[in-house]
Design an enzyme around this catalytic site. Structure first.
Site, short mmCIF file in Angstrom:
data_model
loop_
_atom_site.label_atom_id
_atom_site.label_comp_id
_atom_site.label_asym_id
_atom_site.label_seq_id
_atom_site.Cartn_x
_atom_site.Cartn_y
_atom_site.Cartn_z
CD1 TRP A 76 -0.42 14.25 3.64
CD2 TRP A 76 -1.60 12.88 2.35
NE1 TRP A 76 0.47 13.59 2.82
CE2 TRP A 76 -0.23 12.74 2.01
CE3 TRP A 76 -2.54 12.11 1.65
CZ2 TRP A 76 0.22 11.87 1.02
CZ3 TRP A 76 -2.10 11.25 0.66
CH2 TRP A 76 -0.74 11.13 0.35
CG ASP B 286 12.64 13.42 1.67
OD1 ASP B 286 12.05 12.93 2.65
OD2 ASP B 286 12.24 14.46 1.10
CB CYS C 73 7.73 19.98 4.65
SG CYS C 73 6.84 18.51 4.09
CG ASP D 71 3.51 14.88 1.45
OD1 ASP D 71 4.52 15.58 1.24
OD2 ASP D 71 3.27 14.36 2.56
CG ASN E 123 5.64 13.76 8.16
OD1 ASN E 123 4.93 14.18 7.25
ND2 ASN E 123 6.91 13.49 7.98
CE LYS F 165 10.13 17.85 2.09
NZ LYS F 165 9.88 16.79 1.09
CD1 TRP F 166 10.44 21.97 10.64
CD2 TRP F 166 12.52 22.65 11.11
NE1 TRP F 166 10.53 22.13 11.99
CE2 TRP F 166 11.80 22.54 12.31
CE3 TRP F 166 13.86 23.07 11.15
CZ2 TRP F 166 12.36 22.84 13.55
CZ3 TRP F 166 14.40 23.37 12.38
CH2 TRP F 166 13.67 23.26 13.57
CG ASP F 167 7.98 16.58 6.72
OD1 ASP F 167 6.89 17.15 6.89
OD2 ASP F 167 8.13 15.65 5.89
#
Length: 710
Positions: free
Chosen positions: A170, A333, A490, A512, A447, A443-445
């Protein structure tokens, strides 16, 4: 002999008297038609150059196929049955490169088990790229289990190779790592359920003697991948790429088939040429639909300005600033939905938080459009919080092992996308909110990574793969339903920068980490295999929130303009001078947007080889060059910056982009020969920056527009 050509390369196959299908040659295009010399070459069985391999003959290298049969045996002996040139088959739900020029199908068969392998090679001639995948069918009367099923096997002669992988974590994704392996097996892989920030599926392999060819390999896949390079004692190397065989055991019933993801290979005379060809392939054959050749908007994202502490008043104030500097799209966001005040709740509850947004997303979107801004929002559809309405209503939707406490990361578990009810829920809930606010952008994250792998809906031995197929089904449904919406992938930044998702989502949030110094390396590493037209880059807050470094707003812009420009700044803390600077930057970017986003990228000087970075984007009669000094050294006398790719016989006008922190401007005329061989002589860039003492650990950069005038 059977051949497949692109404009500049040839892939040559042979079939011997025992019906063994081999690879005779892959490299620069050859015009010969008589190959008797090649056919007369005798190779030791452990050095045969095969198109596909399995355990069961006198070849003990890593194989492309390993099947376990009902009688407990693993032996498969594939023999050539025939070939033909055909239309490339549709392999949905897997993504596939579009508009192949020519496809060659080979049929291989094991007469005892009746397992059939159809291996496909497709040529993309102008890009000099060839792709490969296979369809494996159980033609026997009993089930079998695939334990390994690779998409591509390329066998070459030689034992001296250098491998480049693109590794990281990351905030430092896709940093080139160079390896000089000896005899043995080199692996590059992911076991996390994603293509990952740690090990991208892109690899380079350079031949260090003989023809000294340069090869690139990649995979149209977003899950666990594996790239193996095995160098043997028998003067041979085998390169494999495909689905990782980690925890892989796919059952095939009689007459059932399994299709592997599509692999990509390219050969050239230099890494620079590989970059150019891989970029062209992505732009022409991966990105599709309305956004394939369409210029991307300048975005503003509120995340670093507000984090979870967003209110409608703050958002509207930031929108005023975004409109003032010339941004075209506002991206809302994390924090707008459910009861989302921190990362511990509401994942899966895709409805607006009306305490934060009194008029909901639809009312906010209308207000933003009234300010001249399009509207988009952030989602993380693949996750679920225990503290959510969705989990309380459907705990069975979570990826959770009965009787075992789940591993919670960022307050999240993952949804089980092998469950068709889960997939339908995501399509329905996301469609509803997208239609309600008439979204222009998503925006398709993603995590967190997979841990508690379990399902009652699919096959545990193929869970990682079936999850990815479920993901592709959801995304394909939404992108087909809303073709005008710009989707950005993302994954904690750049954790899923891969060709699979790029078939559906035309761009990726690169990292990021928005620190300009770090972004130079991240972007340069990314550009080895992915063009700047898919790479999002933002001018963010200073001092930087990830590293604490401080860099002037002009240098932040120069670095971010290498990709798809956006801003992530708290305008409420900006001076009038800052706002005017950003307005001028946006205006300049829009003026040269087509060139910056779709021009031919050329890395002139690499940050991995020196303490400066120089790159260019080239059009037909124009170019932009950006130079960056990474270190301010005492008593340094600046060396000239040599440019590249210009017509040496032509005359050019060179104009430096005006910067608020540099008093001098520079404009002159020079031939391409002068610019490429003498270069730009600029002296100490740091000394000319009026704000150099205001910034810690800074960089210095300049941007030049170059126009052919004769």
């Amino acid at each position: 002999m059977i051949r497949l050509d692109t404009e500049n390369t040839t892939l040559l196959f042979s079939v011997d008297g025992n019906n063994i299908l081999g690879v005779e040659y892959y490299g620069k295009r050859i015009t010969d038609t008589n190959f008797d010399g090649l056919l007369s070459v005798h190779r030791e069985p452990r050095a045969e150059r095969l198109v596909a391999s399995s355990f069961g003959a006198y070849d003990f290298r890593e194989s492309s196929l390993l099947a376990e049969y009902a009688d407990g045996t693993f032996v498969t002996r594939l023999r050539y049955c025939g070939h033909n040139f055909t239309k490339k088959p549709d392999i949905s739900p897997l993504p596939s490169a579009r508009d192949a020029d020519e496809t060659l199908e080979f049929c291989l068969w094991d007469e005892v088990t009746e397992l059939t392998v159809k291996q496909y090679f497709s040529a993309y001639k102008k890009c000099d790229v060839i792709t490969s995948f296979c369809v494996i069918e159980n033609g026997g009367k009993s089930p079998c289990w695939l334990r390994k099923a690779m998409s591509l096997q390329l066998d070459l002669s030689g034992d001296k190779f250098e491998i480049t992988t693109f590794n990281g974590a990351w905030g430092r994704e896709r940093i080139p790592s160079r390896h000089k392996p000896g005899i043995g097996i080199f692996r590059n892989d992911s076991k996390s359920g994603a293509s990952s920030a740690e090990s991208n599926p892109l690899i380079y392999v350079e031949e260090k003697r003989g023809a000294k060819r340069h090869f690139a390999f990649n995979l149209l896949y977003s899950g666990n991948h594996l790239e193996e390079v095995e160098i043997t004692s028998y003067n041979s190397v085998r390169i494999l790429t495909g689905i990782n065989d980690f925890m892989f055991r796919k059952k095939l019933m009689p007459c059932q088939a399994f299709t592997t993801p599509e692999a990509v290979m390219c050969v050239a005379e230099s890494d620079e040429e590989l970059e150019t060809r891989m970029h062209a392939f992505v732009k022409r054959h991966i990105v599709r639909g309305e956004w394939a050749e369409r210029e991307r908007p300048v975005v503003f994202n509120n995340w670093e300005a507000t984090y979870f502490d967003m209110t409608e008043e703050k958002i509207l104030c930031l929108a005023d600033g975004a409109a003032q500097i010339g941004a075209e799209l506002f991206v809302l966001d994390d924090g707008w939905f459910g009861q989302r005040y921190d990362e511990n709740s509401s994942m899966g509850d895709w409805y607006p938080n009306c305490k934060k947004l009194k008029d909901g997303l639809a009312g906010l979107a209308d207000n933003l459009r009234g300010k001249g801004l399009k509207f988009g929002f952030w989602v993380e559809p693949e996750m679920i919080s225990k503290n959510s309405d969705l989990y309380r209503a459907h705990p069975e939707y979570a990826m959770e092992i009965p009787g075992r406490e789940p591993y919670i990361q960022r307050g999240e578990m993952m949804l089980d996308l092998t469950n068709p009810e889960v997939r339908q829920y995501l399509v329905d809930s996301l469609s509803h909110v997208m239609e309600e606010c008439k979204a222009d952008f998503i925006k398709w994250d993603f995590n967190r990574l997979m841990t508690d792998v379990f399902t009652v809906c699919g096959e545990m031995g193929a869970y990682f793969h079936e999850y990815i197929l479920g993901l592709y089904e959801v995304i394909r449904n939404l992108t087909d339903r809303y073709p005008h919406v710009l989707f950005e992938s993302c994954a904690s930044g750049g954790g899923r920068m891969d060709l699979g998702l790029l078939c559906f989502m035309p761009q990726v949030w690169t990292s990021d980490n928005t620190d300009a110094r770090d972004r130079i390396a991240i972007q340069e590493g990314t550009l080895f295999g992915y063009p700047q037209s898919v790479m999002s880059a933002h001018v963010s807050i200073c001092p930087n929130h990830q590293t604490g470094d401080s860099t002037s707003i002009e240098n932040r812009f120069n670095v971010a303009s290498c990709g798809l420009l956006g801003f992530e700044i708290d305008f409420m803390k900006c001076t009038a001078s800052d706002m005017e600077t950003m307005r001028r930057q946006t205006e300049y970017y829009k003026q040269h947007r087509r060139l910056l986003q779709f021009g031919r990228y050329r890395k002139v000087e690499s940050c991995f080889d020196s303490d400066r970075s120089v790159w260019m984007v080239l059009g037909e009669n124009e170019a932009i060059a950006v130079i960056v000094e990474l270190e301010n050294k005492v008593c340094r006398h600046g060396e000239p910056y040599l440019l590249s790719g210009l017509d040496e016989e032509s005359l050019y006008e060179v104009t430096m982009r005006p910067q608020c922190n540099v008093e001098q401007t520079l404009s002159f005329q020079a031939t391409g020969s002068y610019l490429c061989n003498v270069g730009l002589v600029l002296g100490d860039l740091f000394a000319d920056e009026t704000d150099r003492h205001e910034n810690s650990n800074s960089i210095a950069s300049r941007m030049f527009y170059i126009r052919k005038i004769s």
